[in-house]
Scaffold this active site. Structure first.
Site, PDB file in Angstrom:
ATOM      1  N   CYS A  55       0.831  -1.213   0.000  1.00 56.66           N
ATOM      2  CA  CYS A  55       0.000   0.000   0.000  1.00 56.66           C
ATOM      3  C   CYS A  55       0.866   1.263   0.000  1.00 56.66           C
ATOM      4  O   CYS A  55       1.896   1.332   0.676  1.00 56.66           O
ATOM      5  CB  CYS A  55      -0.910   0.003   1.220  1.00 56.66           C
ATOM      6  N   CYS A  59       0.826   4.559   6.993  1.00 57.92           N
ATOM      7  CA  CYS A  59       0.218   4.397   8.325  1.00 57.92           C
ATOM      8  C   CYS A  59       1.188   3.623   9.231  1.00 57.92           C
ATOM      9  O   CYS A  59       1.552   2.476   8.924  1.00 57.92           O
ATOM     10  CB  CYS A  59      -1.114   3.668   8.203  1.00 57.92           C
ATOM     11  N   CYS A  62       0.653  -0.097  10.310  1.00 55.35           N
ATOM     12  CA  CYS A  62       0.109  -1.072   9.360  1.00 55.35           C
ATOM     13  C   CYS A  62       1.167  -1.953   8.694  1.00 55.35           C
ATOM     14  O   CYS A  62       2.089  -1.451   8.044  1.00 55.35           O
ATOM     15  CB  CYS A  62      -0.711  -0.357   8.291  1.00 55.35           C
ATOM     16  N   CYS A  99     -16.654  -8.765   5.755  1.00 53.23           N
ATOM     17  CA  CYS A  99     -15.941  -7.509   5.496  1.00 53.23           C
ATOM     18  C   CYS A  99     -14.720  -7.782   4.628  1.00 53.23           C
ATOM     19  O   CYS A  99     -13.883  -8.600   4.993  1.00 53.23           O
ATOM     20  CB  CYS A  99     -15.456  -6.888   6.797  1.00 53.23           C
ATOM     21  N   CYS A 130     -19.579  -5.626   3.797  1.00 57.37           N
ATOM     22  CA  CYS A 130     -18.820  -4.439   4.202  1.00 57.37           C
ATOM     23  C   CYS A 130     -17.530  -4.442   3.393  1.00 57.37           C
ATOM     24  O   CYS A 130     -16.975  -5.507   3.121  1.00 57.37           O
ATOM     25  CB  CYS A 130     -18.510  -4.500   5.695  1.00 57.37           C
ATOM     26  N   CYS A 190     -19.085   2.375   8.942  1.00 52.64           N
ATOM     27  CA  CYS A 190     -18.315   1.665   9.957  1.00 52.64           C
ATOM     28  C   CYS A 190     -17.039   2.475  10.153  1.00 52.64           C
ATOM     29  O   CYS A 190     -16.235   2.598   9.219  1.00 52.64           O
ATOM     30  CB  CYS A 190     -17.994   0.249   9.466  1.00 52.64           C
ATOM     31  N   ARG A 262     -17.472  -2.555  18.210  1.00 52.17           N
ATOM     32  CA  ARG A 262     -16.827  -3.833  17.890  1.00 52.17           C
ATOM     33  C   ARG A 262     -15.449  -3.967  18.533  1.00 52.17           C
ATOM     34  O   ARG A 262     -14.582  -3.098  18.360  1.00 52.17           O
ATOM     35  CB  ARG A 262     -16.681  -3.991  16.370  1.00 52.17           C
TER      36      ARG A 262
HETATM   37  N1  SAM Z   1      -6.495   0.565   3.218  1.00 58.30           N
HETATM   38  C1  SAM Z   1      -7.754   0.904   3.746  1.00 58.30           C
HETATM   39  C2  SAM Z   1      -7.708   2.054   4.697  1.00 58.30           C
HETATM   40  O1  SAM Z   1      -6.737   2.177   5.444  1.00 58.30           O
HETATM   41  O2  SAM Z   1      -8.653   2.832   4.730  1.00 58.30           O
HETATM   42  C3  SAM Z   1      -8.475  -0.246   4.396  1.00 58.30           C
HETATM   43  C4  SAM Z   1      -7.719  -1.306   5.167  1.00 58.30           C
HETATM   44  S1  SAM Z   1      -6.928  -0.785   6.668  1.00 58.30           S
HETATM   45  C5  SAM Z   1      -5.953  -2.181   7.060  1.00 58.30           C
HETATM   46  C6  SAM Z   1      -8.240  -0.752   7.850  1.00 58.30           C
HETATM   47  C7  SAM Z   1      -7.928  -0.376   9.262  1.00 58.30           C
HETATM   48  O3  SAM Z   1      -7.263  -1.436   9.923  1.00 58.30           O
HETATM   49  C8  SAM Z   1      -7.052   0.817   9.540  1.00 58.30           C
HETATM   50  O4  SAM Z   1      -7.722   2.025   9.394  1.00 58.30           O
HETATM   51  C9  SAM Z   1      -6.653   0.585  10.987  1.00 58.30           C
HETATM   52  O5  SAM Z   1      -7.573   1.206  11.849  1.00 58.30           O
HETATM   53  C10 SAM Z   1      -6.729  -0.933  11.131  1.00 58.30           C
HETATM   54  N2  SAM Z   1      -5.390  -1.524  11.365  1.00 58.30           N
HETATM   55  C11 SAM Z   1      -4.428  -1.735  10.444  1.00 58.30           C
HETATM   56  N3  SAM Z   1      -3.326  -2.256  11.001  1.00 58.30           N
HETATM   57  C12 SAM Z   1      -3.584  -2.384  12.326  1.00 58.30           C
HETATM   58  C13 SAM Z   1      -2.827  -2.860  13.444  1.00 58.30           C
HETATM   59  N4  SAM Z   1      -1.572  -3.277  13.310  1.00 58.30           N
HETATM   60  N5  SAM Z   1      -3.402  -2.857  14.657  1.00 58.30           N
HETATM   61  C14 SAM Z   1      -4.678  -2.413  14.791  1.00 58.30           C
HETATM   62  N6  SAM Z   1      -5.434  -1.953  13.781  1.00 58.30           N
HETATM   63  C15 SAM Z   1      -4.910  -1.929  12.558  1.00 58.30           C
HETATM   64 FE1  SF4 Z   2      -2.693   1.195   3.454  1.00 54.00          FE
HETATM   65 FE2  SF4 Z   2      -2.582  -0.020   5.794  1.00 54.00          FE
HETATM   66 FE3  SF4 Z   2      -2.886   2.593   5.721  1.00 54.00          FE
HETATM   67 FE4  SF4 Z   2      -4.898   0.979   4.897  1.00 54.00          FE
HETATM   68  S1  SF4 Z   2      -4.087   1.157   6.960  1.00 54.00           S
HETATM   69  S2  SF4 Z   2      -4.149   2.844   3.883  1.00 54.00           S
HETATM   70  S3  SF4 Z   2      -3.708  -0.697   4.019  1.00 54.00           S
HETATM   71  S4  SF4 Z   2      -1.087   1.459   4.990  1.00 54.00           S
END
Ligand code: SAM
Ligand code: SF4
Ligand code: DTB
Length: 338
Positions: A55, A59, A62, A99, A130, A190, A262
């Site tokens: 991606c 973040c 992530c 989801c 979802c 959500c 949740r």
């Molecule tokens: N890429 C899209 C986005 O970020 O909008 C959707 C997928 S992203 C993985 C969805 C959510 O997963 C993130 O907004 C975050 O809140 C959660 N998430 C991702 N990695 C995480 C982690 N290591 N621990 C807890 N929550 C996590």
């Molecule tokens: Fe990409 Fe992860 Fe951020 Fe979602 S949470 S936008 S998958 S880096």
């Protein structure tokens, strides 16, 4: 019941809730929960990563960001048959909602035909749908809604003030804009966040204030406990006191009385006792299934046993049978000293 517990919310008002003695906070949350829900009923959502890794966003939490090296292989968009096989298995295991998540900053228009076919196929199995695909343009939101998508997940993650410590490639307002497009297209929202990224109570309060002031507030509110993945910038985030997680769940229940709150990522690491407290604090939805997107989740068998022990039951299912798991006992040997 609690006349002052309505919007507009401020961080300070919610911080005052978070600061209450735990029995007071739980009591308020339980009263709110019982006014709107059966407190023994929990909604089950299963997750599937339909496009994993690589991606463009940074973040800090992530494992799917291309900016961090966690040893994850990036994949292509999953084919429809595999998605539907996973959805069928989730339904058989008892999930009501499916989801689908993609590691995208935003979907490309050319991806939407394939995504629409997934929504239609999953809905035809009798599951709620979802998706979480990143930022949406208004016409993309309309397209997803037109395909029958019930919920769109897009998290605010943390408070506006703390956000810049975690993500630099997308600003808070862009997230709010996507949520607006989702609402305008008629889908349910959500939206939640992550606890345990090094923030304090005032930042957790700030996140809940943003969520509670959305008009209307989200129907579904995932509260994630950070899963610390080696190779991500937050790998060494400080331990979170689990009672802070419980407090956040309770405050979310009070601020958003009719939402499904949740227990999301990090549930396995919380353990049975803390999860039980979260259900007492008003949580009434979980991610159900042995994996989240790329990390492990509490296992289905463990969840079934926990529900039986606590007398909880899944939405749409009969009440749980009598608990069959005996209380854990431990013997200790007394050491005699001279
Ligand atoms: N890429 C899209 C986005 O970020 O909008 C959707 C997928 S992203 C993985 C969805 C959510 O997963 C993130 O907004 C975050 O809140 C959660 N998430 C991702 N990695 C995480 C982690 N290591 N621990 C807890 N929550 C996590
Ligand atoms: Fe990409 Fe992860 Fe951020 Fe979602 S949470 S936008 S998958 S880096
Ligand atoms: C949400 O709030 N949590 C889910 C879902 N929405 C998509 C994702 C959790 C991801 C946890 C880490 C992983 O497995 O990638």
């Amino acid at each position: 019941m609690h006349p002052n517990q309505s919007p507009p919310w401020t961080s300070e008002r919610i911080a005052a809730l978070l600061d209450l003695p735990l029995p007071e906070l739980l009591w308020q949350a339980q009263q709110t929960h019982r006014a709107h829900f059966d407190p023994t009923e929990v909604q089950l959502s299963s997750l599937l990563s339909i496009k994993t890794g690589g991606c463009a966003e940074d973040c800090g939490y992530c494992p799917q960001s291309a900016h961090h090296d966690v040893g994850l292989k990036a994949g292509k968009l999953m084919d429809l048959d595999t998605v539907l096989a996973n959805a069928r298995a989730a339904k058989e295991a008892g999930a009501a909602r499916f989801c689908m998540g993609a590691a995208w900053r935003e979907p490309k228009d050319r991806d939407l035909d394939a995504v629409a076919a997934m929504i239609e196929g999953v809905k035809a199995l009798g599951l709620e749908t979802c998706m979480t695909l990143g930022m949406l343009k208004p016409e993309q939101a309309q397209r997803l809604a037109g395909s029958g998508l019930d919920y769109y997940n897009h998290n605010l993650d943390t408070s506006p003030a703390f956000y810049g410590n975690i993500i630099t490639t997308r600003v808070y307002q862009e997230r709010l804009d996507t949520l607006h497009h989702v609402r305008e297209a008629g889908m349910k929202v959500c939206c939640g966040g992550i606890v345990g990224m090094g923030e304090g109570r005032i930042e957790r309060a700030g996140l809940l204030a943003e969520l509670g002031n959305l008009d209307p507030y989200p129907e579904s509110v995932p509260i994630n406990a950070l899963v610390r993945v080696a190779g991500t910038p937050l790998e060494h985030a400080p331990d979170l006191d689990p009672f802070e997680f419980v407090r956040t769940v309770a405050a979310a229940r009070i601020v958003m009385p009719r939402a499904r709150v949740r227990l999301s990522a990090g549930r396995r690491e919380l353990g049975d006792g803390v999860q039980a407290l979260c259900f007492l604090a008003g949580a009434n939805s979980i991610f159900y299934g042995d994996t989240l997107l790329v990390t492990g989740n509490a296992e289905v068998d463990a969840d079934r046993a926990l529900f039986a022990r606590l007398g909880l039951h899944a939405e749409g299912m009969p009440a749980a049978p009598e608990p069959s798991v005996p209380a854990a006992r431990r013997t200790i040997a007394l050491q005699q000293s001279d």
